[in-house]
Design a protein around this motif. Structure first.
Motif, PDB file in Angstrom:
ATOM      1  N   LEU A   1     -34.320  49.874 -24.392  1.00 42.34           N
ATOM      2  CA  LEU A   1     -33.439  49.033 -25.199  1.00 42.34           C
ATOM      3  C   LEU A   1     -33.367  47.611 -24.645  1.00 42.34           C
ATOM      4  O   LEU A   1     -33.362  47.401 -23.434  1.00 42.34           O
ATOM      5  N   LYS A   2     -33.313  46.643 -25.556  1.00 39.41           N
ATOM      6  CA  LYS A   2     -33.076  45.247 -25.195  1.00 39.41           C
ATOM      7  C   LYS A   2     -32.012  44.688 -26.142  1.00 39.41           C
ATOM      8  O   LYS A   2     -31.968  45.054 -27.317  1.00 39.41           O
ATOM      9  N   PHE A   3     -31.186  43.780 -25.602  1.00 39.32           N
ATOM     10  CA  PHE A   3     -30.062  43.248 -26.362  1.00 39.32           C
ATOM     11  C   PHE A   3     -30.089  41.720 -26.313  1.00 39.32           C
ATOM     12  O   PHE A   3     -30.335  41.129 -25.259  1.00 39.32           O
ATOM     13  N   PHE A   4     -29.817  41.094 -27.459  1.00 42.33           N
ATOM     14  CA  PHE A   4     -29.828  39.640 -27.550  1.00 42.33           C
ATOM     15  C   PHE A   4     -28.603  39.154 -28.319  1.00 42.33           C
ATOM     16  O   PHE A   4     -28.069  39.864 -29.188  1.00 42.33           O
ATOM     17  N   TYR A   5     -28.191  37.910 -27.980  1.00 39.98           N
ATOM     18  CA  TYR A   5     -27.159  37.217 -28.746  1.00 39.98           C
ATOM     19  C   TYR A   5     -27.755  35.944 -29.342  1.00 39.98           C
ATOM     20  O   TYR A   5     -28.562  35.267 -28.698  1.00 39.98           O
ATOM     21  N   VAL A   6     -27.314  35.627 -30.560  1.00 38.52           N
ATOM     22  CA  VAL A   6     -27.673  34.369 -31.212  1.00 38.52           C
ATOM     23  C   VAL A   6     -26.379  33.698 -31.635  1.00 38.52           C
ATOM     24  O   VAL A   6     -25.520  34.326 -32.268  1.00 38.52           O
ATOM     25  N   GLN A   7     -26.222  32.423 -31.282  1.00 38.83           N
ATOM     26  CA  GLN A   7     -25.030  31.671 -31.640  1.00 38.83           C
ATOM     27  C   GLN A   7     -25.311  30.758 -32.828  1.00 38.83           C
ATOM     28  O   GLN A   7     -26.289  30.005 -32.830  1.00 38.83           O
ATOM     29  N   ASN A   8     -24.445  30.860 -33.836  1.00 39.98           N
ATOM     30  CA  ASN A   8     -24.467  29.937 -34.978  1.00 39.98           C
ATOM     31  C   ASN A   8     -25.811  29.859 -35.692  1.00 39.98           C
ATOM     32  O   ASN A   8     -26.180  28.814 -36.227  1.00 39.98           O
ATOM     33  N   GLY A   9     -26.555  30.965 -35.686  1.00 38.85           N
ATOM     34  CA  GLY A   9     -27.795  31.016 -36.446  1.00 38.85           C
ATOM     35  C   GLY A   9     -28.952  30.241 -35.872  1.00 38.85           C
ATOM     36  O   GLY A   9     -29.967  30.078 -36.548  1.00 38.85           O
ATOM     37  N   PHE A  10     -28.852  29.780 -34.608  1.00 37.95           N
ATOM     38  CA  PHE A  10     -29.980  29.096 -33.975  1.00 37.95           C
ATOM     39  C   PHE A  10     -30.907  30.160 -33.375  1.00 37.95           C
ATOM     40  O   PHE A  10     -30.866  30.457 -32.178  1.00 37.95           O
ATOM     41  N   TRP A  11     -31.748  30.719 -34.232  1.00 39.33           N
ATOM     42  CA  TRP A  11     -32.557  31.877 -33.853  1.00 39.33           C
ATOM     43  C   TRP A  11     -33.553  31.553 -32.750  1.00 39.33           C
ATOM     44  O   TRP A  11     -33.898  32.413 -31.944  1.00 39.33           O
ATOM     45  N   GLY A  12     -34.010  30.330 -32.692  1.00 38.70           N
ATOM     46  CA  GLY A  12     -34.958  29.952 -31.644  1.00 38.70           C
ATOM     47  C   GLY A  12     -34.341  29.904 -30.265  1.00 38.70           C
ATOM     48  O   GLY A  12     -35.065  29.771 -29.273  1.00 38.70           O
ATOM     49  N   GLN A  13     -33.011  30.012 -30.182  1.00 42.51           N
ATOM     50  CA  GLN A  13     -32.327  29.985 -28.900  1.00 42.51           C
ATOM     51  C   GLN A  13     -31.649  31.310 -28.592  1.00 42.51           C
ATOM     52  O   GLN A  13     -30.621  31.359 -27.903  1.00 42.51           O
ATOM     53  N   ALA A  14     -32.217  32.396 -29.085  1.00 41.35           N
ATOM     54  CA  ALA A  14     -31.674  33.720 -28.778  1.00 41.35           C
ATOM     55  C   ALA A  14     -31.662  33.942 -27.268  1.00 41.35           C
ATOM     56  O   ALA A  14     -32.611  33.605 -26.568  1.00 41.35           O
ATOM     57  N   ALA A  15     -30.559  34.493 -26.771  1.00 41.29           N
ATOM     58  CA  ALA A  15     -30.390  34.711 -25.331  1.00 41.29           C
ATOM     59  C   ALA A  15     -30.271  36.210 -25.051  1.00 41.29           C
ATOM     60  O   ALA A  15     -29.500  36.909 -25.717  1.00 41.29           O
ATOM     61  N   GLU A  16     -31.052  36.679 -24.091  1.00 39.48           N
ATOM     62  CA  GLU A  16     -31.027  38.098 -23.757  1.00 39.48           C
ATOM     63  C   GLU A  16     -29.793  38.427 -22.925  1.00 39.48           C
ATOM     64  O   GLU A  16     -29.453  37.732 -21.966  1.00 39.48           O
ATOM     65  N   ALA A  17     -29.103  39.502 -23.309  1.00 37.98           N
ATOM     66  CA  ALA A  17     -27.967  40.006 -22.544  1.00 37.98           C
ATOM     67  C   ALA A  17     -28.503  40.893 -21.430  1.00 37.98           C
ATOM     68  O   ALA A  17     -29.096  41.940 -21.695  1.00 37.98           O
ATOM     69  N   GLU A  18     -28.291  40.487 -20.195  1.00 39.56           N
ATOM     70  CA  GLU A  18     -28.898  41.178 -19.062  1.00 39.56           C
ATOM     71  C   GLU A  18     -27.896  41.975 -18.234  1.00 39.56           C
ATOM     72  O   GLU A  18     -28.297  42.670 -17.298  1.00 39.56           O
ATOM     73  N   GLU A  19     -26.610  41.858 -18.562  1.00 36.81           N
ATOM     74  CA  GLU A  19     -25.599  42.672 -17.889  1.00 36.81           C
ATOM     75  C   GLU A  19     -25.405  43.943 -18.709  1.00 36.81           C
ATOM     76  O   GLU A  19     -24.748  43.944 -19.746  1.00 36.81           O
ATOM     77  N   LEU A  20     -26.017  45.039 -18.239  1.00 37.31           N
ATOM     78  CA  LEU A  20     -26.013  46.291 -18.997  1.00 37.31           C
ATOM     79  C   LEU A  20     -25.310  47.394 -18.209  1.00 37.31           C
ATOM     80  O   LEU A  20     -25.431  47.474 -16.991  1.00 37.31           O
ATOM     81  N   ASP A  21     -24.585  48.244 -18.932  1.00 44.40           N
ATOM     82  CA  ASP A  21     -23.871  49.365 -18.312  1.00 44.40           C
ATOM     83  C   ASP A  21     -24.202  50.628 -19.096  1.00 44.40           C
ATOM     84  O   ASP A  21     -23.741  50.805 -20.228  1.00 44.40           O
ATOM     85  N   PHE A  22     -25.015  51.500 -18.483  1.00 47.07           N
ATOM     86  CA  PHE A  22     -25.406  52.769 -19.104  1.00 47.07           C
ATOM     87  C   PHE A  22     -24.630  53.942 -18.517  1.00 47.07           C
ATOM     88  O   PHE A  22     -25.053  55.092 -18.631  1.00 47.07           O
TER      89      PHE A  22
END
Length: 294
Positions: A85-106
């Motif tokens: 699994l990989k998780f990303f956030y995009v702010q305000n629809g700027f898709w070219g600046q998607a940032a990967e969420a790297e703090e994960l808790d399984f």
């Protein structure tokens, strides 16, 4: 003047693979790109629950900082989620600046918690300006000049002055634009003038972006410095409606979307959380779920 409508998926066009897509419409004779639109196809499996923690920064700019926090409720039979699994956030629809969420808790059996690192917050007060364009032939409070007889009509706006231009209120959608989808809706060529706080070199890459460009950076919306007016000027052909827009810098191939903001803007931010699964059998990242939140 003509308008074209096309709906998909349809019986002749269906998607077999989830993920991110770019729709491009070109002029068949010249190859000129007329329109682009980013969209995604999700499998809609599992569930994402998100919220935003808001804090004030401790630097001298005193900007607000947003920390999105999410939980992904795992679907059944997902193979090795802790590895695939990989998780990303995009702010305000700027898709070219998607940032990967790297703090994960399984640590919990049926869900994954994910968020950005503490040193990677989003700016919580990104500014957006608003342009009401309900009728392109009638004088408005935001229009400095209108030439309704031209085809398309020409509209010159009053200057946008960094630090003084009115932005959307905190309770309004941040970057939402409402295009008037009606056969009788008209287009206009809208002229923008921008006065930044700092004196910038004439070769600075300032771009206009907004709902009319699907928040993409395009060469046609590059601002040019007008020495006679001491303003940065640009234009866009826009359909009647209501638009959010902003001015951004592009430096070394990267967009700086807050450099030209009012530091005390109270606009509301919009986020997307995206969940991808690296499928070991299909050899691509499937888009399992997307969650929009503020």
């Amino acid at each position: 003047k003509f308008q074209v409508s096309f709906r998909f998926p349809n019986p002749d066009l269906k998607f077999r693979i989830s993920g991110n897509y770019l729709l491009t419409v070109e002029d068949g004779d010249t190859g000129l790109i007329l329109f682009t639109k980013v969209f995604f196809v999700t499998e809609n499996v599992g569930e994402v629950i998100s919220s935003v923690e808001k804090r004030m920064s401790r630097d001298d700019r005193l900007r607000r900082r947003d920390y999105p926090v999410s939980r992904y409720l795992l679907p059944e039979d997902l193979e090795n989620p802790q590895f695939n699994l990989k998780f990303f956030y995009v702010q305000n629809g700027f898709w070219g600046q998607a940032a990967e969420a790297e703090e994960l808790d399984f640590s919990m059996e049926e869900e994954v918690q994910f968020e950005m690192r503490q040193e990677q917050p989003f700016v919580g007060d990104m500014e957006f300006l608003r342009l009401p364009l309900s009728d392109v032939t009638i004088q408005s409070a935001v229009f400095a000049e209108v030439e309704p007889a031209d085809e398309p009509p020409k509209i010159a706006l009053f200057d946008d002055v960094q630090g003084f231009s009115a932005s959307l209120s905190q309770n309004s959608p941040s970057r939402m634009s409402k295009v008037r989808h009606h056969p009788d809706s008209r287009y206009a060529e809208v002229f923008f003038r921008f006065d930044p706080e700092a004196e910038l070199p004439p070769d600075t890459n300032i771009f206009l972006t907004g709902g009319f460009s699907n928040w993409q950076i395009q060469e046609r919306y590059r601002m040019e410095y007008d020495a006679g007016r001491d303003r940065w000027v640009g234009s866009a052909v826009m359909k009647e409606g209501e638009y959010a827009y902003k001015y951004v810098l592009v430096e070394n191939g990267r967009m700086n979307d807050t450099a030209l903001d009012d530091l005390f803007s109270r606009t509301q931010q919009e986020y997307h959380a995206l969940v991808y699964f690296r499928d070991p059998d299909r050899f691509y990242h499937r888009l399992l779920q997307v969650h929009s939140f503020r």
